[in-house]
Motif scaffolding. Structure first.
Motif, PDB file in Angstrom:
ATOM      1  N   LEU A 183      10.083  76.190  99.530  1.00 42.83           N
ATOM      2  CA  LEU A 183       9.531  77.531  99.413  1.00 42.83           C
ATOM      3  C   LEU A 183       8.787  77.711  98.099  1.00 42.83           C
ATOM      4  O   LEU A 183       7.624  78.147  98.073  1.00 42.83           O
ATOM      5  N   TRP A 184       9.433  77.352  97.002  1.00 49.89           N
ATOM      6  CA  TRP A 184       8.820  77.567  95.696  1.00 49.89           C
ATOM      7  C   TRP A 184       7.746  76.531  95.394  1.00 49.89           C
ATOM      8  O   TRP A 184       6.798  76.828  94.645  1.00 49.89           O
ATOM      9  N   SER A 185       7.867  75.358  95.965  1.00 49.25           N
ATOM     10  CA  SER A 185       6.812  74.351  95.789  1.00 49.25           C
ATOM     11  C   SER A 185       5.513  74.831  96.423  1.00 49.25           C
ATOM     12  O   SER A 185       4.423  74.644  95.858  1.00 49.25           O
ATOM     13  N   GLU A 186       5.617  75.452  97.596  1.00 48.27           N
ATOM     14  CA  GLU A 186       4.422  75.982  98.266  1.00 48.27           C
ATOM     15  C   GLU A 186       3.815  77.124  97.456  1.00 48.27           C
ATOM     16  O   GLU A 186       2.590  77.235  97.343  1.00 48.27           O
ATOM     17  N   ARG A 187       4.658  77.981  96.898  1.00 42.94           N
ATOM     18  CA  ARG A 187       4.152  79.090  96.101  1.00 42.94           C
ATOM     19  C   ARG A 187       3.508  78.605  94.802  1.00 42.94           C
ATOM     20  O   ARG A 187       2.507  79.164  94.350  1.00 42.94           O
ATOM     21  N   VAL A 188       4.087  77.572  94.212  1.00 43.36           N
ATOM     22  CA  VAL A 188       3.502  76.988  92.997  1.00 43.36           C
ATOM     23  C   VAL A 188       2.134  76.398  93.301  1.00 43.36           C
ATOM     24  O   VAL A 188       1.161  76.622  92.561  1.00 43.36           O
TER      25      VAL A 188
END
Length: 334
Positions: free
Chosen positions: A232-237
């Motif tokens: 989730l956070w990798s995609e947002r980054v």
């Protein structure tokens, strides 16, 4: 530091990171606030963080100072309901508090210099009073566990175990990308350990190092970070850095500060005696059911942002070249 001590320190920080997280309910209220409301909006907060980045660069402060200042700011805003006109005082107070912890005393900017360069409409006594309020509310003494804490540990662990292409994993590049993410309030909801690992994973994939990728997997298993949370956070980054590389994105100027000021502002920069003191700051906590008197003053429209769209880190080596080229082509065809 050997691998065993690094992993032990990593675990200790992971178990304590929740003590330094902003309250998610407070962050959500800021995100839901409209720009014309009498409370701090996400856009208003993000603009002030960009100003902190510009001031950090101007005074030659470290990334650690900037990240700690943002952490203090977000924790305070998520706890205490303040009016937009007080945001400059709060943000500069957080920067000064962070600098006193992380910078050498000989490198510290004076409070008067911070106020003048930041074009702030408050006095030295206002700043000192605000620092005491922030320190008291956050029970702040000398440290905080942030995404930068984990980024440094991850980097040390990766380099201590990797056997190939060590020179390609740039800590300076990772720090620049972390600063870009922190300019968006949504990343304040991420666990520091997860946000840092997301940045590390993206950079490892960019340099195509199988050796370091295995080390990242080992760190993830050691901290028991769920695949779904990391994804989730990798995609947002990835999305944030892609947007940040766009020429349409307004970013803090990392190389120089420029302002267009009125005659009155120019006079204030030369004489802080003419700067009016702010009214007493209400210390009410965030409460979604509370409302404020709509007749209260908002921040003066004369407040200028320090950030500028002229130049940015995205023009340098810290952001993916293919993203910069792709965004530039889209901009030309638009």
């Amino acid at each position: 530091m050997d691998g065993f001590k690094l992993m032990k320190e990593l675990r200790v920080n992971y178990e304590q990171e929740h003590h330094y997280l902003p309250k998610e309910t407070g962050l959500s209220l800021i995100e839901s606030t409209t720009q014309d409301d009498s409370r701090i909006s996400a856009k208003c907060r993000d603009a002030k963080v960009e100003d902190l980045w510009s001031l950090t660069s101007f005074f030659g402060y470290s990334t650690q100072t900037f990240v700690l200042a943002v952490n203090l700011l977000d924790r305070f805003l998520a706890m205490i309901r303040i009016q937009p006109k007080h945001l400059s005082c709060v943000s500069v107070s957080c920067l000064h508090m962070a600098a006193k912890v992380t910078e050498e005393e000989c490198n510290l900017a004076s409070t008067d210099a911070l106020i003048r360069i930041g074009q702030c409409r408050f006095t030295v006594s206002d700043l000192g009073r605000m620092e005491k309020i922030v320190a008291e509310k956050l029970n702040f003494k000398s440290k905080a566990i942030t995404a930068l804490t984990f980024l440094h540990l991850y980097h040390q662990i990766a380099l201590s175990h990797a056997t190939d292409r060590k020179e390609t994993l740039s800590l300076e590049k990772l720090e620049a990308q972390l600063k870009a993410c922190l300019c968006r309030i949504s990343f304040s909801k991420a666990k520091p350990s997860v946000l840092a690992l997301s940045l590390l994973r993206q950079e490892i994939e960019a340099v195509q190092s199988e050796d370091m990728l295995e080390i990242a997997y080992h760190i993830q298993r050691h901290l028991k970070i769920a695949d779904s949370e990391l994804l989730l956070w990798s995609e947002r980054v990835a999305l944030c850095l892609s947007d940040y590389a766009s020429p349409e994105c307004s970013k803090p100027n990392h190389r120089r500060l420029q302002w267009i000021v009125s005659r009155r502002t120019a006079q204030n920069l030369h004489s802080h005696r003419s700067v009016p003191e702010l009214p007493t700051i209400p210390e009410g906590c965030w409460d979604e059911s509370e409302s404020e008197d709509s007749s209260e003053d908002m921040m003066s429209s004369g407040e200028e942002s320090l950030s500028s769209s002229l130049g940015s880190d995205a023009e340098g080596p810290f952001f993916p070249l293919h993203l910069r080229r792709q965004k530039h082509r889209q901009h030309l065809h638009a």
